[in-house]
Design an enzyme around this catalytic site. Structure first.
Site, PDB file in Angstrom:
ATOM      1  CG  ASP A   9      46.653  77.050  19.950  1.00 21.15           C
ATOM      2  OD1 ASP A   9      47.404  77.848  19.378  1.00 21.15           O
ATOM      3  OD2 ASP A   9      45.520  77.357  20.372  1.00 21.15           O
ATOM      4  CG  ASP A  11      46.550  83.112  22.593  1.00 23.00           C
ATOM      5  OD1 ASP A  11      46.627  83.590  23.732  1.00 23.00           O
ATOM      6  OD2 ASP A  11      47.354  83.389  21.685  1.00 23.00           O
ATOM      7  N   GLY A  45      50.611  80.972  17.260  1.00 25.97           N
ATOM      8  CA  GLY A  45      50.690  82.112  16.369  1.00 25.97           C
ATOM      9  C   GLY A  45      51.612  83.196  16.907  1.00 25.97           C
ATOM     10  CG  ASP A 207      41.501  77.139  20.556  1.00 22.09           C
ATOM     11  OD1 ASP A 207      42.693  77.232  20.177  1.00 22.09           O
ATOM     12  OD2 ASP A 207      40.761  78.123  20.718  1.00 22.09           O
TER      13      ASP A 207
END
Length: 257
Positions: A9, A11, A45, A207
């Site tokens: 991922d 961020d 995302g 996270d």
């Protein structure tokens, strides 16, 4: 363990709190991974187009954008888009961004800080007077809400949007609405089948709850120390924080050492 693919991922995981990463250190680690034939995948995302710009020095890198919707672009039907917007309409406190295949659309009268944040987060952004008039095919909806409202909003929207969209929380105060079955885990499975890589040959980092499908698909799942307890509980290991280069630390200690 034999690892052939690493996915992370962005961020709160790979990126620090300033939206950056140790580029020199990563370049060295990435070269070492390439020498061992290990694929490195960004699963975020963010839009795939933006990810391609961020990692322009690595044109061969696999990019999963839109929380899983953009390994192969898939979009909401125009009818589904209007149904989602109708479901969000009773919540005036929400800030909504329609993420198209190339452009992100926000209201011209939206909160200025929200618009500024979206401009920082997304590659290309345009304002409009009414989101219902947007004709650009929508990949996902990016929703910002009061932090204390996040869990309740997911609870309320899940049945309202059943079969249309799935709320995927990115942490307190943020949520994506994605198509049913379109998530990072699905995209990772699709990529693994394409490359001939099995789940037990994958190592993933994350996270947020929007990383859990990826955690459940890959055998080796590492949560960040800054991740919520429920995310850490679904991981097979925990590394340092995103601020401390936890992803690179784990890769260097457990894969490249």
């Amino acid at each position: 363990m034999t690892i052939k693919l690493i996915a992370t991922d962005m961020d709160g995981t790979f990126l620090n709190d300033h939206g950056d990463y140790d580029q020199e250190r990563f370049a060295n680690d990435y070269a070492a991974l390439q020498q061992r034939g290990i694929q490195f995948v960004i699963a975020s995302g963010h839009q795939a187009a933006e990810l391609a710009t961020t990692f322009s020095a690595y044109p061969e890198m696999w990019l999963i954008g839109g929380n899983g919707a953009e390994l192969k672009a898939a979009t909401f039907s125009p009818q589904a888009t209007q149904q989602v917007l109708a479901a969000l309409a009773p919540y005036p406190e929400l800030q909504v961004a329609l993420c198209g295949t190339q452009t992100v659309h926000v209201l011209a009268h939206a909160n200025p800080q929200f618009v500024a944040n979206m401009r920082d987060y997304y590659y290309q952004l345009e304002t409009c007077a009414d989101l219902t008039t947007v004709t650009d095919p929508v990949v996902k909806f990016d929703v910002i809400c009061p932090a204390a409202m996040t869990e309740q909003l997911v609870y309320e929207l899940t049945p309202k949007l059943a079969g249309i969209a799935v709320p995927a929380s990115g942490g307190q105060g943020s949520m994506d609405l994605i198509q049913p079955g379109m998530h990072k885990g699905r995209a990772l499975k699709q990529l693994g089948e394409q490359l001939g890589i099995l789940p037990d040959e994958m190592l993933v980092f994350g996270d947020g709850t929007n990383d859990l499908e990826m955690f459940h698909y890959a055998t080796h799942a590492v949560a960040m120390q800054n991740a919520p307890e429920n995310v850490q509980a679904n991981a097979t290991a925990v590394t340092g924080t995103n601020v401390d280069n936890g992803v690179l630390d784990y890769i260097e200690q457990h894969i490249l050492s």
